[in-house]
Design a protein around this motif. Structure first.
Motif, short mmCIF file in Angstrom:
data_model
loop_
_atom_site.label_atom_id
_atom_site.label_comp_id
_atom_site.label_asym_id
_atom_site.label_seq_id
_atom_site.Cartn_x
_atom_site.Cartn_y
_atom_site.Cartn_z
N VAL A 1 34.13 37.02 42.36
CA VAL A 1 34.46 36.93 43.78
C VAL A 1 34.61 35.45 44.14
CG1 VAL A 1 32.05 36.90 44.56
CG2 VAL A 1 33.84 37.70 46.11
N THR A 2 35.58 35.14 44.99
CA THR A 2 35.81 33.77 45.42
C THR A 2 34.83 33.39 46.54
OG1 THR A 2 37.34 34.32 47.20
CG2 THR A 2 38.27 34.11 44.98
N PRO A 3 34.74 32.10 46.88
CA PRO A 3 33.89 31.70 48.01
C PRO A 3 34.32 32.30 49.34
CG PRO A 3 34.37 29.80 46.63
CD PRO A 3 35.24 30.93 46.14
N TRP A 4 35.59 32.73 49.46
CA TRP A 4 36.03 33.39 50.70
C TRP A 4 36.01 34.92 50.55
CZ3 TRP A 4 38.98 30.32 47.56
CH2 TRP A 4 40.05 30.90 46.91
N LEU A 5 35.30 35.38 49.52
CA LEU A 5 34.99 36.80 49.29
C LEU A 5 36.21 37.65 48.92
CD1 LEU A 5 32.31 37.44 52.09
CD2 LEU A 5 32.00 36.69 49.72
N ALA A 6 37.18 37.04 48.26
CA ALA A 6 38.26 37.81 47.67
C ALA A 6 37.86 38.20 46.24
CB ALA A 6 39.55 36.98 47.62
N PRO A 7 38.12 39.43 45.82
CA PRO A 7 37.77 39.81 44.44
C PRO A 7 38.62 39.07 43.41
CG PRO A 7 39.01 41.56 45.52
CD PRO A 7 38.71 40.54 46.58
N ILE A 8 38.00 38.74 42.29
CA ILE A 8 38.72 38.20 41.13
C ILE A 8 38.72 39.29 40.07
CG2 ILE A 8 38.82 36.35 39.42
CD1 ILE A 8 37.10 34.65 41.28
N VAL A 9 39.89 39.74 39.70
CA VAL A 9 40.02 40.93 38.85
C VAL A 9 39.96 40.56 37.37
CG1 VAL A 9 41.42 42.95 38.31
CG2 VAL A 9 41.41 42.02 40.65
N ILE B 1 45.88 26.70 51.67
CA ILE B 1 45.69 26.90 53.11
C ILE B 1 45.57 28.38 53.44
CG2 ILE B 1 46.69 26.50 55.39
CD1 ILE B 1 45.80 23.95 53.94
N ASN B 2 46.45 29.19 52.89
CA ASN B 2 46.48 30.64 53.14
C ASN B 2 45.82 31.33 51.94
OD1 ASN B 2 48.55 30.68 55.59
ND2 ASN B 2 49.36 29.31 54.03
N LYS B 3 44.54 31.53 52.01
CA LYS B 3 43.79 32.01 50.85
C LYS B 3 44.28 33.40 50.40
CE LYS B 3 40.84 28.53 51.27
NZ LYS B 3 41.02 27.31 50.49
N PRO B 4 44.48 33.59 49.10
CA PRO B 4 44.84 34.92 48.61
C PRO B 4 43.72 35.92 48.85
CG PRO B 4 44.42 33.42 46.79
CD PRO B 4 44.42 32.59 48.03
#
Length: 371
Positions: free
Chosen positions: A104-112, A329-332
């Motif tokens: 998981v990224t610091p902005w809470l997006a999953p890393i697959v 800037i626009n986090k995935p």
């Protein structure tokens, strides 16, 4: 002697018509009641201001409707994840899983990564919605030689069982190989001019993707992935990759400090990422997501590239540099691990349990017109 103002005596016999009699300075009772009401209104108004408008904890804050919110805060939300009732799959856990990689990224997006998702569950959620996934691929000049492997392996691994529309941009339509495609899958050719500079071909990709979305895909496709033709599939690439804005971490830099990332470092460029900034270094050869998110990315990168060109600037890695600036800037909302675009010349690292898609070994001096 007249009593002072407001202090006349009152008795039952002196209330004809509910009025005072006597002094010319006297006030009728009706007027006094009205004055008292005004005073009480002022007191209530002051109390209302301090108790309600200052919103202490015992008052509920009024909820803004969607129309009241700033437009910049309104974003497209994906549909609810509804699973089939009788689908059997392994029980998930929040205490056991991959411990050798970050998921998981610091902005809470999953890393697959392999081992972080249930393929049958995800397919069961997305399949009933009858979604269509588009893929773009550029086979210009000598890169046409890679198209056959790309298309054949895509049939075996890329969103198998789903509606897939592949758009091939090429300057050699007569050289496009025939590949039998399954039901619900189709290939469409898009003509583009040749170029003597591979950088120009690379730089125009964002413009062409933007125009394709606007002119052909808006009402027919939910998701789109933009992929390099000099690559092929080796394993499943499916519904686990779907998200709003999807990026792939570059296999060449995912273990490095960001000071080593090949970002555009000239402040004059719109692709500029300053030292000490940036999250990951993302691939220009694989990205995607919801149609409107990729459209916004392509449109912005195209605009920034054109503004650079007016100043005689070409970013270090063309569209990949602009893509990295945009995604800083626009986090995935979803990040795909290097499994989703490995490099065939690299030995596989231990954490990479499977290679799903990879760039093939090639001689750039031979296939690029001005390498």
């Amino acid at each position: 002697m007249t009593a002072p103002l407001g202090h006349q005596g009152i008795n039952a016999r002196s209330l004809p018509g509910l009025s005072w009699s006597g002094s010319p300075y006297g006030m009728s009772l009706n007027h006094k009641i009205l004055s008292l009401a005004v005073l009480m209104g002022l007191v209530i108004g002051v109390l209302y201001y301090y108790l309600y408008m200052h919103q202490p904890f015992w008052f509920q804050c009024p909820v803004k409707t969607t129309s009241d919110r700033p437009k910049s805060m309104i974003r497209y939300h994906e549909f609810r994840l509804v699973a089939p009732e009788n689908l059997a799959y392994k029980q998930p856990s929040i205490v056991h899983g991959r411990s050798d990689v970050v998921t998981v990224t610091p902005w809470l997006a999953p890393i697959v990564w392999e081992g972080t998702f249930q393929p049958a569950l995800l397919d069961g959620i997305f399949k009933p919605r009858n979604i269509t996934i588009a893929a773009t691929v550029f086979a210009v000049g000598k890169y046409i030689r890679f198209l056959k492997d790309f298309l054949e392996t895509a049939e075996q691994h890329f969103f198998v069982g789903f509606n897939v529309h592949i758009y091939v941009f090429t300057d050699q339509q007569d050289q496009v190989p025939y590949v039998k495609m399954a039901a619900g899958r189709k290939l469409e050719l898009c003509s583009v001019p040749s170029s003597n500079r591979w950088q120009e071909i690379s730089a125009r990709r964002m413009e062409l993707i933007q125009v394709l979305i606007e002119e052909k895909l808006q009402n027919n496709v939910e998701y789109i992935f933009c992929l390099d033709v000099d690559s092929k599939f080796h394993g499943r690439w499916g519904t686990e990759s779907l998200g709003g804005l999807v990026a792939v971490v570059h296999p060449g830099y995912y273990r490095d400090d960001r000071s080593r990332f090949p970002y555009e470092r000239r402040p004059q460029s719109r692709a500029y990422v300053a030292p000490g900034e940036g999250d990951f270094y993302y691939c220009g050869g694989a990205f995607g997501g919801l149609l409107k998110e990729v459209h916004q990315l392509a449109k912005t990168c195209r605009t920034n590239f054109e503004e650079d060109a007016k100043k005689g600037i070409e970013a270090n890695w063309q569209e990949e540099s602009h893509l990295n600036r945009y995604m800083w800037i626009n986090k995935p909302s979803k990040v795909l691990s290097p499994e989703y675009l490995w490099q065939d010349f690299k030995p596989r690292n231990p954490e990479v349990g499977i290679i799903r898609f990879s760039g093939v070994i090639k001689n750039y001096a031979e296939i690029r017109p001005n390498a």
